[in-house]
Write an enzyme that holds these catalytic residues in place. Structure first.
Site, short mmCIF file in Angstrom:
data_model
loop_
_atom_site.label_atom_id
_atom_site.label_comp_id
_atom_site.label_asym_id
_atom_site.label_seq_id
_atom_site.Cartn_x
_atom_site.Cartn_y
_atom_site.Cartn_z
N LYS A 1 -22.71 17.25 6.06
CA LYS A 1 -21.78 17.74 7.07
C LYS A 1 -21.50 16.63 8.08
O LYS A 1 -22.41 15.99 8.61
CB LYS A 1 -22.35 18.98 7.77
CG LYS A 1 -21.49 19.49 8.92
CD LYS A 1 -20.14 19.96 8.43
CE LYS A 1 -19.29 20.50 9.57
NZ LYS A 1 -17.92 20.82 9.14
N SER B 1 0.83 -1.20 0.00
CA SER B 1 0.00 0.00 0.00
C SER B 1 0.87 1.26 0.00
O SER B 1 1.67 1.43 -0.90
CB SER B 1 -0.96 -0.03 1.19
OG SER B 1 -1.82 -1.15 1.10
#
Length: 316
Positions: free
Chosen positions: A171, A119
């Site tokens: 949000k 990764s």
């Protein structure tokens, strides 16, 4: 003995104690200064710099400073980056990658893949001018991950609820306190895929491979060093001899010593070469390091902020 003589003796004893303490402090300061000077003096002759990157990769300003010093040090004729990491934050990998490429503008950079460079660990490895891995090294896992905990069922069982008022539906989404809406999932997926495309393009550019070929490799799969060599994700299999052979091709003298540019040890007190927990361990036999226990209970990746590019074996 009269009171005057006793007072004089006490006064003399206090003065002796004071100067003994001063002498000890000066001695410790001299040792500390000598050790610091010795570390800096390592770069006084031509050498091959070596930096180790291990564990979870995060935004590490101290490491970036070390890489900058190596880039500016004309005595460092090359850099070997030894990598043993399952990955970490995508941003952490990005900034280290860019710092390594700055070093590579001035001198050869070798990526030395040890047990694991997956990764973000592989992202960093691609910054090298060449990637050398062991036959059984683990690498790959090209991809990006975003995880968040979901605690609603637990909260329902214990009778706790959370009310919220926010400026817009997206949000603070996704939230651990309620299932994510489809819009929130779409927003996070778009962000993940944008970073994934950036990662893929980086591998395309650095490994000189067709994008469709990289996409086939970038499904999260991990590879041994032998498999990675066949897929052209690494350049060579080997160890120190292979590193020396490559540097010889780049006109770096084979007899140059390796100099490790290690991170400074943490210190809880001036002039002491270890942290408070190291002091407690050495003097009292106590271990104050709770992080391994926390990691076993929760998984280290829960401490990472932002998008994550990390590989790990599932914990069953």
């Amino acid at each position: 003995m009269d009171q005057s003589a006793i007072a004089d003796r006490r006064h003399l004893r206090r003065k002796l104690t004071f100067w003994r303490v001063v002498a000890i402090v000066i001695a410790l300061a001299a040792v500390f200064a000598a050790a610091s000077w010795g570390w800096k003096d390592k770069g006084a002759v031509d050498h091959i710099a070596r930096v180790s990157i291990s564990g979870i990769i995060q935004d590490d300003s101290e490491l970036l400073e070390r890489l900058d010093r190596i880039a500016k040090n004309d005595r460092a004729k090359a850099l070997v980056v030894t990598i043993s990491s399952p990955g970490g934050t995508t941003y952490g990998g990005e900034v280290i990658f860019k710092a390594l490429r700055k070093v590579a503008e001035k001198k050869p950079v070798v990526s030395d893949v040890r047990t694991l460079a997956a990764s973000a660990g592989y992202m960093i490895a691609t910054a090298g001018d060449t990637i050398i891995a062991g036959e059984s090294s683990i690498t790959g896992s090209i991809g990006v991950l975003f995880q968040y905990p979901q605690m609603k069922e637990l909260m329902d069982k214990i009778g706790v609820s959370l009310e919220e008022i926010k400026s817009a539906p997206l949000k603070a989404e996704p939230s651990p306190f309620h299932p994510a809406s489809e819009d929130a999932k779409a927003m996070i997926r778009a962000m993940v895929m944008d970073s994934y495309d950036w990662f893929v393009d980086l591998v395309v550019e650095r490994r000189k491979l067709p994008r469709d070929q990289v996409l086939r490799l970038a499904d999260g799969s991990i590879f041994t060093g032998r498999q990675a060599l066949a897929a052209k994700l690494v350049d060579t299999l080997g160890g120190p001899e292979a590193i020396r052979a490559y540097l010889d091709e780049r006109k770096v003298a084979a007899d140059l010593p390796f100099v490790d540019y290690d991170a400074p040890r943490r210190s809880g007190f001036p002039f002491l070469g270890g942290s408070i927990q190291e002091l407690a361990r050495s003097i009292l036999g106590l271990s104050l390091d709770l992080q391994p226990t926390i990691e076993k209970l929760t998984g280290e990746k829960l401490f990472l902020d932002g998008l994550v590019s990390v590989w790990q074996v599932d914990r069953d």
